[in-house]
Design a protein around this motif. Structure first.
Motif, PDB file in Angstrom:
ATOM      1  N   ILE A  98       0.840  -1.200   0.000  1.00 47.79           N
ATOM      2  CA  ILE A  98       0.000   0.000   0.000  1.00 47.79           C
ATOM      3  C   ILE A  98       0.878   1.255   0.000  1.00 47.79           C
ATOM      4  CG2 ILE A  98      -0.302   0.168   2.499  1.00 47.79           C
ATOM      5  CD1 ILE A  98      -3.224   0.573   0.187  1.00 47.79           C
ATOM      6  N   GLY A  99       0.598   2.168  -0.906  1.00 47.50           N
ATOM      7  CA  GLY A  99       1.359   3.404  -1.034  1.00 47.50           C
ATOM      8  C   GLY A  99       2.622   3.284  -1.858  1.00 47.50           C
ATOM      9  N   ALA A 100       2.957   2.077  -2.277  1.00 48.16           N
ATOM     10  CA  ALA A 100       4.180   1.866  -3.055  1.00 48.16           C
ATOM     11  C   ALA A 100       3.952   2.160  -4.540  1.00 48.16           C
ATOM     12  CB  ALA A 100       4.655   0.418  -2.895  1.00 48.16           C
ATOM     13  N   ALA A 111       1.867  -4.111 -12.241  1.00 48.59           N
ATOM     14  CA  ALA A 111       2.760  -5.097 -11.632  1.00 48.59           C
ATOM     15  C   ALA A 111       3.471  -4.465 -10.445  1.00 48.59           C
ATOM     16  CB  ALA A 111       3.779  -5.575 -12.650  1.00 48.59           C
ATOM     17  N   LYS A 112       3.926  -5.320  -9.554  1.00 52.89           N
ATOM     18  CA  LYS A 112       4.643  -4.867  -8.366  1.00 52.89           C
ATOM     19  C   LYS A 112       6.031  -4.331  -8.702  1.00 52.89           C
ATOM     20  CE  LYS A 112       6.237  -6.513  -3.862  1.00 52.89           C
ATOM     21  NZ  LYS A 112       6.008  -7.537  -2.837  1.00 52.89           N
ATOM     22  N   SER A 113       6.713  -4.964  -9.650  1.00 56.99           N
ATOM     23  CA  SER A 113       8.105  -4.593  -9.924  1.00 56.99           C
ATOM     24  C   SER A 113       8.262  -3.936 -11.290  1.00 56.99           C
ATOM     25  CB  SER A 113       9.000  -5.830  -9.859  1.00 56.99           C
ATOM     26  OG  SER A 113       8.849  -6.609 -11.024  1.00 56.99           O
ATOM     27  N   SER A 114       9.403  -3.300 -11.453  1.00 51.00           N
ATOM     28  CA  SER A 114       9.727  -2.658 -12.734  1.00 51.00           C
ATOM     29  C   SER A 114      10.278  -3.655 -13.748  1.00 51.00           C
ATOM     30  CB  SER A 114      10.766  -1.557 -12.526  1.00 51.00           C
ATOM     31  OG  SER A 114      12.029  -2.115 -12.220  1.00 51.00           O
ATOM     32  N   GLY A 123       1.916   4.442 -11.110  1.00 47.31           N
ATOM     33  CA  GLY A 123       1.459   5.336 -10.051  1.00 47.31           C
ATOM     34  C   GLY A 123       1.668   4.682  -8.707  1.00 47.31           C
ATOM     35  N   LYS A 124       0.808   5.045  -7.745  1.00 43.58           N
ATOM     36  CA  LYS A 124       0.901   4.490  -6.389  1.00 43.58           C
ATOM     37  C   LYS A 124      -0.264   3.540  -6.132  1.00 43.58           C
ATOM     38  CE  LYS A 124       4.324   7.096  -4.876  1.00 43.58           C
ATOM     39  NZ  LYS A 124       5.595   6.594  -4.499  1.00 43.58           N
ATOM     40  N   PHE A 125       0.062   2.399  -5.532  1.00 42.33           N
ATOM     41  CA  PHE A 125      -0.953   1.410  -5.161  1.00 42.33           C
ATOM     42  C   PHE A 125      -1.722   1.936  -3.950  1.00 42.33           C
ATOM     43  CE2 PHE A 125      -1.608  -2.434  -2.348  1.00 42.33           C
ATOM     44  CZ  PHE A 125      -2.800  -2.822  -2.932  1.00 42.33           C
TER      45      PHE A 125
END
Length: 141
Positions: A98-100, A111-114, A123-125
């Motif tokens: 959350i907020g990442a 996706a979570k990673s680049s 953007g931000k989750f």
């Protein structure tokens, strides 16, 4: 231009809707990530994702510049909102994120990673959707 010594009226806009010129032959689809490449022109919603692209928001309308040159067509990007996107199952964000910062996996998925800088920042989750838990809210500014 030199600095003013008098009050002035500075034009402004709210930034929620932003017109963006399309790249030659680009087709953008309403509701998908609005991406531009290094030239600053909008790329097609079907273009392969690359880490060098920038996500400006979400297309507010579809537009077709198939037979046009750069900037012959303009589409509007909606931004400064939270948008609902699919969560990539193989690189999923979790509640701990959350907020990442999250990343564009395809034109409608985050996706979570680049993926080692192969994906642009989305953007931000901001959390999971209560009705559709496989979807996440992403804030794009």
């Amino acid at each position: 231009m030199t600095a003013t010594q008098n009050p002035i009226v500075t034009e402004f806009r709210d930034g929620e809707l932003m017109p963006v010129p399309l790249k030659a032959d680009a087709i953008v689809l309403q509701g998908t990530f609005a991406l531009v490449d290094a030239t600053g022109f909008a790329i097609s919603s079907s273009t392969a994702i690359a880490g060098t692209q920038k996500c400006l928001g979400v297309w507010d309308n579809s537009a077709d510049n198939t037979d046009g040159e750069d900037a012959d067509r303009i589409a509007c990007v909606r931004r400064n909102k939270q948008f609902l996107f699919a969560n990539l199952a193989t690189d999923a964000v979790t509640q701990a994120d959350i907020g990442a910062t999250v990343y564009v996996a395809d034109n409608q998925t985050v996706a979570k990673s680049s993926d080692t800088d192969a994906r642009p920042v989305a953007g931000k989750f901001m959390g999971f959707d209560t009705q559709y838990p496989e979807y996440v809210w992403v804030e794009i500014q």
